[in-house]
Design an enzyme around this catalytic site. Structure first.
Site, PDB file in Angstrom:
ATOM      1  N   ASP A 297      10.460  45.064 137.988  1.00 18.96           N
ATOM      2  CA  ASP A 297      11.015  44.489 139.214  1.00 18.96           C
ATOM      3  C   ASP A 297      10.249  43.194 139.449  1.00 18.96           C
ATOM      4  O   ASP A 297       9.041  43.217 139.706  1.00 18.96           O
ATOM      5  CB  ASP A 297      10.809  45.485 140.360  1.00 18.96           C
ATOM      6  CG  ASP A 297      11.230  44.953 141.715  1.00 18.96           C
ATOM      7  OD1 ASP A 297      11.497  43.730 141.846  1.00 18.96           O
ATOM      8  OD2 ASP A 297      11.277  45.754 142.661  1.00 18.96           O
TER       9      ASP A 297
ATOM     10  N   ASN B 104      21.619  31.020 144.598  1.00 19.23           N
ATOM     11  CA  ASN B 104      22.876  30.291 144.709  1.00 19.23           C
ATOM     12  C   ASN B 104      22.558  28.932 145.342  1.00 19.23           C
ATOM     13  O   ASN B 104      21.435  28.679 145.758  1.00 19.23           O
ATOM     14  CB  ASN B 104      23.923  31.079 145.503  1.00 19.23           C
ATOM     15  CG  ASN B 104      23.464  31.385 146.918  1.00 19.23           C
ATOM     16  OD1 ASN B 104      23.024  30.500 147.651  1.00 19.23           O
ATOM     17  ND2 ASN B 104      23.548  32.637 147.315  1.00 19.23           N
TER      18      ASN B 104
ATOM     19  N   VAL C  51      19.177  39.556 141.920  1.00 17.70           N
ATOM     20  CA  VAL C  51      17.777  39.139 141.989  1.00 17.70           C
ATOM     21  C   VAL C  51      17.516  38.349 143.275  1.00 17.70           C
ATOM     22  O   VAL C  51      16.496  38.544 143.947  1.00 17.70           O
ATOM     23  CB  VAL C  51      17.392  38.290 140.758  1.00 17.70           C
ATOM     24  CG1 VAL C  51      16.024  37.671 140.909  1.00 17.70           C
ATOM     25  CG2 VAL C  51      17.447  39.128 139.499  1.00 17.70           C
ATOM     26  N   ASP C  52      18.428  37.480 143.633  1.00 14.28           N
ATOM     27  CA  ASP C  52      18.285  36.652 144.826  1.00 14.28           C
ATOM     28  C   ASP C  52      18.102  37.526 146.072  1.00 14.28           C
ATOM     29  O   ASP C  52      17.178  37.324 146.867  1.00 14.28           O
ATOM     30  CB  ASP C  52      19.521  35.760 144.959  1.00 14.28           C
ATOM     31  CG  ASP C  52      19.394  34.658 145.995  1.00 14.28           C
ATOM     32  OD1 ASP C  52      18.275  34.385 146.462  1.00 14.28           O
ATOM     33  OD2 ASP C  52      20.433  34.059 146.326  1.00 14.28           O
TER      34      ASP C  52
ATOM     35  N   THR D 265      23.040  35.705 134.207  1.00 11.49           N
ATOM     36  CA  THR D 265      23.664  36.779 133.424  1.00 11.49           C
ATOM     37  C   THR D 265      24.234  37.906 134.277  1.00 11.49           C
ATOM     38  O   THR D 265      24.852  38.818 133.744  1.00 11.49           O
ATOM     39  CB  THR D 265      22.672  37.380 132.411  1.00 11.49           C
ATOM     40  OG1 THR D 265      21.564  37.936 133.116  1.00 11.49           O
ATOM     41  CG2 THR D 265      22.200  36.338 131.426  1.00 11.49           C
ATOM     42  N   GLY D 266      24.038  37.849 135.585  1.00  9.12           N
ATOM     43  CA  GLY D 266      24.588  38.877 136.475  1.00  9.12           C
ATOM     44  C   GLY D 266      25.975  38.471 136.949  1.00  9.12           C
ATOM     45  O   GLY D 266      26.886  38.278 136.142  1.00  9.12           O
ATOM     46  N   VAL D 267      26.117  38.303 138.252  1.00  8.12           N
ATOM     47  CA  VAL D 267      27.430  37.990 138.820  1.00  8.12           C
ATOM     48  C   VAL D 267      27.975  36.641 138.353  1.00  8.12           C
ATOM     49  O   VAL D 267      29.181  36.413 138.422  1.00  8.12           O
ATOM     50  CB  VAL D 267      27.424  38.042 140.370  1.00  8.12           C
ATOM     51  CG1 VAL D 267      27.135  39.437 140.863  1.00  8.12           C
ATOM     52  CG2 VAL D 267      26.450  37.049 140.955  1.00  8.12           C
ATOM     53  N   TYR D 268      27.102  35.756 137.832  1.00  8.52           N
ATOM     54  CA  TYR D 268      27.585  34.474 137.332  1.00  8.52           C
ATOM     55  C   TYR D 268      28.222  34.599 135.950  1.00  8.52           C
ATOM     56  O   TYR D 268      28.800  33.650 135.439  1.00  8.52           O
ATOM     57  CB  TYR D 268      26.462  33.440 137.316  1.00  8.52           C
ATOM     58  CG  TYR D 268      26.154  32.846 138.682  1.00  8.52           C
ATOM     59  CD1 TYR D 268      26.613  33.425 139.859  1.00  8.52           C
ATOM     60  CD2 TYR D 268      25.392  31.706 138.789  1.00  8.52           C
ATOM     61  CE1 TYR D 268      26.323  32.879 141.100  1.00  8.52           C
ATOM     62  CE2 TYR D 268      25.098  31.144 140.028  1.00  8.52           C
ATOM     63  CZ  TYR D 268      25.567  31.736 141.180  1.00  8.52           C
ATOM     64  OH  TYR D 268      25.281  31.171 142.398  1.00  8.52           O
TER      65      TYR D 268
END
Length: 170
Positions: A10, A24, A33-34, A118-121
């Protein structure tokens, strides 16, 4: 040159000079992560981010770490994946490079990165890992203050990808 370590952890728990936030453009928190970094750092981080006026894709800005073990948070905005034909690779490389350069400017010795974009983007993990390692290695030559870079992966699968690429390059 700095040592690059690959860990599954983490990122909000790491005791390093700076952690990188895959933010963002508003820098006002979000998911993944944000959101985790903003939650762990407390309200002071959001208040400080409001003063920064956002951040463009590929650039980086720095704040204090607030309630985190890390002294600083370097916020960078990675690109949204649109198939690779809209400059995504260059923007992702810039996000890593500009984060390192900011750490160097502040005299920081250790920095931890998440898997940016690599996540929601939606950036394909294998392509992003290659760019991350290439950008970090190329930029570290200009950042003598930095002696430790941690690639903080969210899963063992992601860590294995980075380890295999790092081993192939050495």
């Amino acid at each position: 040159m700095a040592e690059i370590k690959i860990v599954v952890a983490d990122i909000t728990t790491l005791n390093v000079d700076a952690i990188v936030n895959a933010a963002n453009e508003t820098l006002l928190g979000g998911g993944g992560v944000d959101g985790a970094i903003h939650a762990a750092a407390g309200r002071g981080l959001l208040a400080e981010c409001r003063l920064l006026g956002g951040c463009r894709t590929g650039e980086a800005k720095i704040t204090g770490g607030h309630l985190l073990p890390a002294r600083y948070v370097i916020h960078t905005v990675g690109p949204v994946w649109h198939g690779g034909s809209q400059g995504e690779a260059q923007l992702l490389a810039a996000a890593y490079a500009n984060s390192l350069k900011l750490a160097q400017e502040y005299g920081l010795r250790s920095i931890a990165f998440p898997n940016i974009s690599t996540g929601v983007y939606g950036y394909p993990a294998d392509k992003a890992a290659v760019i991350a390692l290439q950008s970090l290695r190329a930029t570290l030559a200009q950042c003598p203050a930095i002696d430790t870079v941690i690639l903080c992966c969210f899963s063992e699968q992601a860590a294995l990808l980075y380890r295999s690429l790092a081993a192939a390059d050495s």
